[in-house]
Write an enzyme that holds these catalytic residues in place. Sequence first.
Site, PDB file in Angstrom:
ATOM      1  N   THR A 119      -5.613  -0.883  -4.144  1.00  0.00           N
ATOM      2  CA  THR A 119      -4.114  -0.791  -4.633  1.00  0.00           C
ATOM      3  C   THR A 119      -3.812  -0.891  -5.814  1.00  0.00           C
ATOM      4  O   THR A 119      -3.842  -0.479  -7.374  1.00  0.00           O
ATOM      5  CB  THR A 119      -3.183  -1.204  -4.114  1.00  0.00           C
ATOM      6  OG1 THR A 119      -3.034  -0.490  -2.663  1.00  0.00           O
ATOM      7  CG2 THR A 119      -1.616  -0.268  -4.240  1.00  0.00           C
ATOM      8  N   GLN A 163      -3.725   4.993  -1.547  1.00  0.00           N
ATOM      9  CA  GLN A 163      -2.575   4.763  -2.909  1.00  0.00           C
ATOM     10  C   GLN A 163      -3.476   4.630  -4.845  1.00  0.00           C
ATOM     11  O   GLN A 163      -4.564   4.468  -4.409  1.00  0.00           O
ATOM     12  CB  GLN A 163      -2.414   3.609  -2.703  1.00  0.00           C
ATOM     13  CG  GLN A 163      -2.033   3.009  -0.953  1.00  0.00           C
ATOM     14  CD  GLN A 163      -2.759   2.733  -0.156  1.00  0.00           C
ATOM     15  OE1 GLN A 163      -4.132   2.846  -0.308  1.00  0.00           O
ATOM     16  NE2 GLN A 163      -2.207   1.935   0.628  1.00  0.00           N
ATOM     17  N   ASP A 188       2.828   5.636  -4.455  1.00  0.00           N
ATOM     18  CA  ASP A 188       2.317   4.220  -5.445  1.00  0.00           C
ATOM     19  C   ASP A 188       2.256   4.304  -6.566  1.00  0.00           C
ATOM     20  O   ASP A 188       1.419   3.370  -7.843  1.00  0.00           O
ATOM     21  CB  ASP A 188       1.117   2.961  -5.129  1.00  0.00           C
ATOM     22  CG  ASP A 188       1.872   2.562  -3.514  1.00  0.00           C
ATOM     23  OD1 ASP A 188       2.706   3.141  -3.070  1.00  0.00           O
ATOM     24  OD2 ASP A 188       0.520   1.776  -3.327  1.00  0.00           O
ATOM     25  N   ASP A 209       6.751   5.502  -1.066  1.00  0.00           N
ATOM     26  CA  ASP A 209       7.073   4.279  -1.736  1.00  0.00           C
ATOM     27  C   ASP A 209       6.359   4.124  -3.506  1.00  0.00           C
ATOM     28  O   ASP A 209       5.684   2.911  -4.027  1.00  0.00           O
ATOM     29  CB  ASP A 209       6.363   2.757  -0.989  1.00  0.00           C
ATOM     30  CG  ASP A 209       6.252   2.935   0.325  1.00  0.00           C
ATOM     31  OD1 ASP A 209       7.078   3.276   0.197  1.00  0.00           O
ATOM     32  OD2 ASP A 209       5.290   2.971   0.864  1.00  0.00           O
ATOM     33  N   ARG A 229       5.167  17.119  -0.462  1.00  0.00           N
ATOM     34  CA  ARG A 229       4.299  16.080  -0.063  1.00  0.00           C
ATOM     35  C   ARG A 229       2.871  17.626   0.176  1.00  0.00           C
ATOM     36  O   ARG A 229       3.417  19.128   0.351  1.00  0.00           O
ATOM     37  CB  ARG A 229       4.231  15.877   1.622  1.00  0.00           C
ATOM     38  CG  ARG A 229       5.415  14.589   1.387  1.00  0.00           C
ATOM     39  CD  ARG A 229       4.329  13.415   1.296  1.00  0.00           C
ATOM     40  NE  ARG A 229       3.968  12.869   1.550  1.00  0.00           N
ATOM     41  CZ  ARG A 229       3.330  12.284   2.872  1.00  0.00           C
ATOM     42  NH1 ARG A 229       5.073  11.342   3.085  1.00  0.00           N
ATOM     43  NH2 ARG A 229       2.640  11.337   3.463  1.00  0.00           N
ATOM     44  N   TYR A 238       9.941   7.727   0.295  1.00  0.00           N
ATOM     45  CA  TYR A 238      10.383   6.740   0.197  1.00  0.00           C
ATOM     46  C   TYR A 238      10.823   6.137  -1.435  1.00  0.00           C
ATOM     47  O   TYR A 238       9.603   6.307  -2.482  1.00  0.00           O
ATOM     48  CB  TYR A 238      10.200   5.514   1.268  1.00  0.00           C
ATOM     49  CG  TYR A 238       9.628   5.609   2.271  1.00  0.00           C
ATOM     50  CD1 TYR A 238      10.429   5.581   3.573  1.00  0.00           C
ATOM     51  CD2 TYR A 238       8.275   5.946   2.907  1.00  0.00           C
ATOM     52  CE1 TYR A 238      10.150   5.255   4.361  1.00  0.00           C
ATOM     53  CE2 TYR A 238       7.937   6.289   4.297  1.00  0.00           C
ATOM     54  CZ  TYR A 238       9.225   6.421   4.528  1.00  0.00           C
ATOM     55  OH  TYR A 238       8.756   6.452   6.138  1.00  0.00           O
ATOM     56  N   ARG A 274      11.825   1.228   2.041  1.00  0.00           N
ATOM     57  CA  ARG A 274      11.944   0.173   3.346  1.00  0.00           C
ATOM     58  C   ARG A 274      11.312  -1.489   2.266  1.00  0.00           C
ATOM     59  O   ARG A 274      11.010  -1.349   1.451  1.00  0.00           O
ATOM     60  CB  ARG A 274      11.677   0.646   3.391  1.00  0.00           C
ATOM     61  CG  ARG A 274      10.082   1.679   2.716  1.00  0.00           C
ATOM     62  CD  ARG A 274       8.731   2.675   3.724  1.00  0.00           C
ATOM     63  NE  ARG A 274       7.979   2.877   3.435  1.00  0.00           N
ATOM     64  CZ  ARG A 274       6.778   2.748   4.502  1.00  0.00           C
ATOM     65  NH1 ARG A 274       7.259   3.071   5.516  1.00  0.00           N
ATOM     66  NH2 ARG A 274       6.199   3.441   3.577  1.00  0.00           N
ATOM     67  N   TRP A 276       9.392  -4.136   2.244  1.00  0.00           N
ATOM     68  CA  TRP A 276       7.814  -4.250   2.544  1.00  0.00           C
ATOM     69  C   TRP A 276       7.679  -5.764   2.464  1.00  0.00           C
ATOM     70  O   TRP A 276       7.745  -6.985   1.582  1.00  0.00           O
ATOM     71  CB  TRP A 276       7.170  -4.149   0.739  1.00  0.00           C
ATOM     72  CG  TRP A 276       5.327  -4.018   0.941  1.00  0.00           C
ATOM     73  CD1 TRP A 276       4.810  -4.138   1.862  1.00  0.00           C
ATOM     74  CD2 TRP A 276       4.505  -4.318   0.152  1.00  0.00           C
ATOM     75  NE1 TRP A 276       3.593  -4.645   1.074  1.00  0.00           N
ATOM     76  CE2 TRP A 276       3.723  -4.489   0.042  1.00  0.00           C
ATOM     77  CE3 TRP A 276       5.429  -3.804  -2.297  1.00  0.00           C
ATOM     78  CZ2 TRP A 276       2.430  -3.965  -0.575  1.00  0.00           C
ATOM     79  CZ3 TRP A 276       4.163  -5.274  -3.000  1.00  0.00           C
ATOM     80  CH2 TRP A 276       2.790  -4.820  -2.214  1.00  0.00           C
TER      81      TRP A 276
END
Length: 373
Positions: A119, A163, A188, A209, A229, A238, A274, A276
């Site tokens: 990542t 990611q 990401d 995220d 999506r 998120y 959320r 991590w």
Amino acid sequence: MIVRHIVSIIAIFSSLILMSGCATQPNAHYDAIVNASEKPSTKTFISIQAALDAAPTINNNKPHRIFIVAGNYYEKLVIAKPNIQLIGADKNTTRIYYDAYAGQQSTDAGATKGQIWGTPGSATLIIRAANIQLRHLTVENTFNFLANDALAHDDPKLIPNSQAVALHLDYGSDRFLARDIRLLGYQDTLYVNSGRSWFDKSFIAGNVDFIFGKGNALFTNSEIKTLGRGKPSSPHAYLVAPSTNINNEYGLTFIDCILTRDQSVPDNSTALGRPWHPSTQFADGRYADPNAIGKAIFINSWMDAHITQDGWHSMAGTAKDGNKIQFQPQDARFFEFNSKGPGATINSNRRQLHKSEVDNYTREKIFGDWRID
């Protein structure tokens, strides 16, 4: 009198020509100019990488300003020299892009067969130095996340570790400023993992995220947009996944921002964030970092109806015994103050800052001894 009048007309006409030239030509105060259509010289370069290579390495706190003319630059960049400023012609016309993803074979010098980007390494632009600035440009990761996301989980063509970071503030980054820029990706998009950073009047887009990490990052007067999506997912997205160390007062702070969405993003589908707890190697094993008590604050921000009524969501991690556990948002440091719009609500799951606490979230307090206009 006639001669004087003619001279005045000529002078005005000449001034208009010069002003027109200034509107399209980079300012003479730039230290370097990136223009693929110009012949290279001591000041003009055909790639951003070439301009970075030529930049000085001495840390004398003097900014080195690189102007990038409008265009699309397919480059994967690392800035490891301090005081670099990348300044585009316009955030909609100057674009730096690349299409690496976490599970892809790394092409870094010295990379061995089977060594993947991971990542952090997937980023189009990685910052590893202090006092870096980005202005008036786009940084994008163009990996085709949507096509991969559309595949079934048991489809042999599904790419794992998908990611794909656009901008990564890596170790060594501090006092980073981004103003009037666009950051584009899906999963990401922005990895804020070190130091202090300020994103002002900017646009950041993604879905999973897409703003994450343990750094101290302030977002002001910016648009945070949730994208679609490849197939339906619940939750759909998120916004943030902070991994702030418990000893650090500030994590991801959003002030006067707007949270928007693509038309395909359903109502009540997207969590603000959320917690991590990244898997970390300790003396007694590798497991989720118990000290990563993420912090995310939204102050005076407008939220569209895609934000869930509960606001926050849990996130899985690996326990010390190797089993999967769910980290709950109420155990993190997630708060709001004066949220507005159809996605704003107050309930027991969406904890609110007290009015007196908001005074702790000024730019001066968040950044300490870093002063910048």
